[in-house]
Each structure stands twice: as structure tokens, then as C-alpha cells.
Design an enzyme around this catalytic site. Structure first.
Site, short mmCIF file in Angstrom:
data_model
loop_
_atom_site.label_atom_id
_atom_site.label_comp_id
_atom_site.label_asym_id
_atom_site.label_seq_id
_atom_site.Cartn_x
_atom_site.Cartn_y
_atom_site.Cartn_z
N PHE A 133 -39.23 12.73 -5.08
CA PHE A 133 -40.61 12.63 -5.52
C PHE A 133 -40.65 11.69 -6.72
O PHE A 133 -40.01 11.94 -7.72
CB PHE A 133 -41.19 14.00 -5.90
CG PHE A 133 -42.66 13.92 -6.22
CD1 PHE A 133 -43.61 13.94 -5.21
CD2 PHE A 133 -43.10 13.77 -7.53
CE1 PHE A 133 -44.97 13.82 -5.50
CE2 PHE A 133 -44.45 13.65 -7.83
CZ PHE A 133 -45.39 13.69 -6.81
N ASP A 218 -34.70 8.44 -12.18
CA ASP A 218 -35.99 9.06 -12.45
C ASP A 218 -35.72 10.40 -13.12
O ASP A 218 -35.40 11.40 -12.47
CB ASP A 218 -36.75 9.24 -11.13
CG ASP A 218 -38.11 9.91 -11.33
OD1 ASP A 218 -38.33 10.51 -12.40
OD2 ASP A 218 -38.94 9.85 -10.40
N LYS A 247 -42.44 13.97 -18.51
CA LYS A 247 -43.06 15.28 -18.68
C LYS A 247 -42.95 15.87 -20.08
O LYS A 247 -43.95 16.23 -20.69
CB LYS A 247 -42.49 16.24 -17.65
CG LYS A 247 -42.96 15.94 -16.23
CD LYS A 247 -42.28 16.83 -15.23
CE LYS A 247 -42.70 16.62 -13.81
NZ LYS A 247 -43.94 17.29 -13.40
N1 PLP Z 1 -40.93 11.65 -10.85
C1 PLP Z 1 -40.54 12.93 -10.80
C2 PLP Z 1 -39.09 13.24 -10.66
C3 PLP Z 1 -41.47 13.96 -10.90
O1 PLP Z 1 -41.06 15.23 -10.86
C4 PLP Z 1 -42.84 13.63 -11.05
C5 PLP Z 1 -43.86 14.69 -11.12
O2 PLP Z 1 -43.64 15.81 -10.77
C6 PLP Z 1 -43.21 12.28 -11.09
C7 PLP Z 1 -42.23 11.31 -11.00
C8 PLP Z 1 -44.64 11.87 -11.25
O3 PLP Z 1 -45.07 12.17 -12.53
P1 PLP Z 1 -46.64 12.18 -12.88
O4 PLP Z 1 -47.26 13.29 -12.12
O5 PLP Z 1 -46.69 12.37 -14.36
O6 PLP Z 1 -47.17 10.85 -12.46
#
Ligand code: PLP
Length: 393
Positions: A133, A218, A247
Site C-alpha cells: 500500500f 516506504d 504518519k
Molecule cells: N504508504 C504506506 C506504507 C501507508 O501505510 C500509507 C497509509 O496508510 C500510505 C503510504 C499513504 O499515506 P496517506 O494516507 O497519508 O497518503
């Protein structure tokens, strides 16, 4: 023209299931709803409030900054952005530069744009894993390895390729002369809390070196202490080229960052990328205070210790088949029990978790959670699981 009948009550788009609870206040690991009922928050707003709700140091920094200067745009320098970037760079091992944005998706957008600019024309494909994700914007959705999420929005933007998770041979076979980067989560969070093995991350590093690709990690969910290290990749001892962080960075105030090795970051020239709000004085004040508390409290060590305690408590519960994850990013795989109804009953009982898959509960509590709160959490989860086991669910 009014809204269709039955649709007029809520002015918010239905991208999330209609919420049943309205929270009005939080403190540490606890949230309070408008009826005054208290909830033990084991999810931290999806791994965001790592210092707990309303941490006094962050609250004071935000309040003071709000009265001083909120926004100027990135046409001008402000007080906190450089110190926050310096701290992030130090925690990441040094030698890099940071771009500030507002969300995880934007940090990943930055990383993938940077990869294209760095690689040059003709090399633009980003390879990611199934089950990953990376966000909800069109590019980060395309990178997200979940075809069901693509389907309603097809066609996806060009330049994204997916390979089986934890399968180095598959990754190698997907690399051709068009590939610029590999993006990977050290622990697949939204995909069900699946940690990458050290050999997998080391193998990706090796492939990226051999084929001159960027290794993008990520760390939007795993970064800043959650896994028991400052960053998830540090458990594996690999050195990524680019890391995205979001986050926990502002403890709930929206701020994200894309860090890159200086030689890679140099591919961006003025005008190549930007963000109106990114790194503004208010959110960098929050991030500065958050990072200061995180360092003072040594949150990675706390997450490692508290994580071991929580893992032990959960593993001992009847109805839990397996606990996976690291530090305080854990999933309890249930033994023949549906996770959705368990999460709903826990919410009714005043405990917040989420059903990250149909059979697993995700727990990502505050990194400052106390031992007593962990004990209370496992007791309450155990009681709800017992009720489900007795009910034959
Ligand atoms: N990357 C990862 C690993 C995530 O867990 C998330 C959100 O859960 C995102 C990217 C996307 O983040 P955002 O919702 O702040 O755009």
C-alpha cells in the site's frame, strides 16, 4: 436542486464506511466520545499519534506557533523546517536531503518523481510488491499492489509493475532497461502486517546496485520508532537511497517527508517539484516537538520493550493463532474467528483496533503506552475473543 433523498444528512463523501462514533477528546492512549465514554486506543489513528493524544509538548508547540506564524509558502525560509530536516537526516544515517509534503501519498509521489528525474528519460518504471500500500493518488495507487483497488479507476497511469512479495527471483525477472526504482515497505502494513525478511531487503539492495536502480523504502507507517528501531530498514542493516516518512512525524498534524541520498536528491532542480503547504511553520513546529520528545523518550527502545510485552500477552490468548510484526506494529491472526465482528465488539467494549484483514486484528498503539494499559488491552481483547469462541463465531 437538493441532494437525492436519504443523502442530504452528511456533507462528507462516502469514501469511508459511515462512522458510528464521534470522538471529542484524547489524552495519551485514551479517547473520549461525545457521550463521555472512554476508549483504549490501540490504533493511534492508523499509526499516527505515536506519542499518544494531545501530547503536551506537541500541543504547546503547535499553540505557540499558531499565534506566531502559520504559513508563508516555500518561497521563503522559516524557523523549523531545516532543524526538522537535520534531525531526520541524522536519524536516517546522514548524507541526505529532505522534501516536506503533507501526506504519505505525497511523500511517495515525490520519491517516484525523483526516481524518474534521477534515472533520465526512458527509465521510468517503478516496481512494487503485491499486497503493498503506497497511497491513494493516481500514481501511488498505481504503485499499490492491490489490483482490486485499481479496477474502478482504470486505466492506471503507465510505469508501474508489480511482483510477488518476498520473491527476489520474480523481482529480478521484472527488471528491464525501463525500470528506475523499486519501492517496498519494510513491513507491509495495510496489506496485513507482513514483515520483510532481512535477506529480502538485502537482496533488493543488491539488485538495485547491480542494475543501477533506486531502492525506495516506504516507511510511512513503519518509520520513527514504531518497529523498535528509528526506521524499519535499520533492523536489516541495508542502506536505502530514498525513504518516505509521514504518519508519526507530526503526531497527528499533517506533515510528511521524502528523504534521499544527496547525490539522488540533486536530480531535483528548482521548479521540479513543490507543495504549497509542505513543511510550513505550523506543521514543522509540530514535527520538531514530536522528534524532540521521541529522542528524549527513546521511543524505539520503548516500542521494542512494550511490543515484546504486548506480543507476549496476545500470543497467550486463546483464539490467537499467530502474532506477527515488529515493535508496536503488530497483527494478531485469529484462529478461525472473523476479525471484523471482533473489532466491532471491541469498539463497543471501549477498545480500538482494526481488522486489517478478514482474519487479523492490527494493533499500533502509542509508543508511550504503559505496561498497565498493555495488560488492560490484552485482558479486554481476551474477554471479547472468549465470547466469540463461546458463540462459535
Ligand atoms: N504508504 C504506506 C506504507 C501507508 O501505510 C500509507 C497509509 O496508510 C500510505 C503510504 C499513504 O499515506 P496517506 O494516507 O497519508 O497518503
Amino acid at each position: 436542486m437538493g441532494a437525492p433523498e436519504g443523502m442530504e444528512r452528511c456533507p462528507i463523501m462516502s469514501t469511508y464506511a459511515a462512522p458510528s462514533i464521534r470522538f471529542v477528546e484524547g489524552s495519551g492512549s485514551w479517547l473520549t466520545d461525545r457521550e463521555g465514554k472512554r476508549y483504549l486506543d490501540l490504533l493511534s489513528g492508523l499509526a499516527v499519534t505515536s506519542l499518544g493524544h494531545a501530547h503536551p509538548a506537541v500541543a504547546e508547540a503547535v499553540a505557540a506557533q499558531a499565534q506566531r506564524l502559520v504559513h508563508t509558502s516555500n518561497l521563503y525560509a522559516t524557523e523549523h523546517a531545516a532543524p526538522v530536516a537535520q534531525t531526520l537526516d541524522r536519524l536516517l544515517g546522514g548524507g541526505g536531503q529532505v522534501f516536506f509534503a503533507n501526506s504519505g501519498a505525497e511523500a511517495n509521489e515525490c520519491a517516484m518523481k525523483l526516481a524518474r528525474k534521477w534515472a533520465g528519460h526512458g527509465r521510468y518504471v517503478v516496481v512494487s510488491a503485491y499486497g503493498s500500500f503506497h497511497g491513494r493518488t493516481m500514481a501511488t495507487l498505481a504503485a499499490t499492489g492491490q489490483p482490486a483497488k485499481h479496477e474502478p479507476f482504470a486505466p492506471m497511469p503507465e510505469g508501474y509493475r508489480h511482483v510477488a512479495w518476498a520473491d527476489l527471483a520474480h523481482l529480478e525477472s521484472a527488471i528491464d532497461e525501463t525500470v528506475a526504482a523499486v519501492i517496498i515497505e519494510p513491513i507491509q502494513g495495510e496489506g496485513g502486517v507482513h514483515p520483510a525478511e532481512t535477506e529480502y531487503l538485502a537482496g533488493i539492495r543488491r539488485l538495485c546496485d547491480e542494475r543501477n536502480l533506486l531502492m525506495i523504502l516506504d516507511e510511512v507507517q513503519t518509520g520513527l520508532g514504531r518497529t523498535g528501531a528509528w526506521f524499519g530498514f535499520q533492523h536489516a542493516g541495508v542502506a536505502p537511497d530514498v525513504v518516505t516518512i509521514a504518519k508519526a512525524l507530526g503526531n497527528g498534524v499533517p506533515i510528511s517527508a521524502c528523504w534521499a541520498r544527496a547525490e539522488v536528491a540533486a536530480a531535483f532542480r528548482p521548479g521540479d517539484h513543490g507543495s504549497t503547504f509542505g513543511g510550513n511553520p505550523l506543521c514543522t513546529a509540530a514535527a520538531r516537538a514530536t522528534l524532540e520528545v521521541m529522542e528524549d523518550e527513546d521511543v524505539p527502545a520503548r516500542a521494542a520493550r512494550a511490543g515484546a510485552l504486548l506480543r507476549g500477552g496476545l500470543s497467550a490468548l486463546a483464539g490467537v493463532a499467530e502474532v506477527r510484526g515488529a515493535g508496536l506494529l503488530l497483527a494478531a491472526e485469529l484462529d478461525g474467528i472473523d476479525a471484523g465482528p471482533v473489532a466491532a465488539d471491541l469498539l463497543a467494549a471501549g477498545v480500538i483496533v482494526n481488522a486489517v484483514t478478514p482474519t487479523a486484528l492490527r494493533l499500533a498503539p502509542s509508543l508511550l503506552i504503559s505496561d498497565e494499559e498493555i495488560e488492560e488491552a490484552t485482558d479486554r481483547i481476551g474477554a471479547v475473543l472468549d465470547a466469540h469462541r463461546a458463540g462459535g463465531d
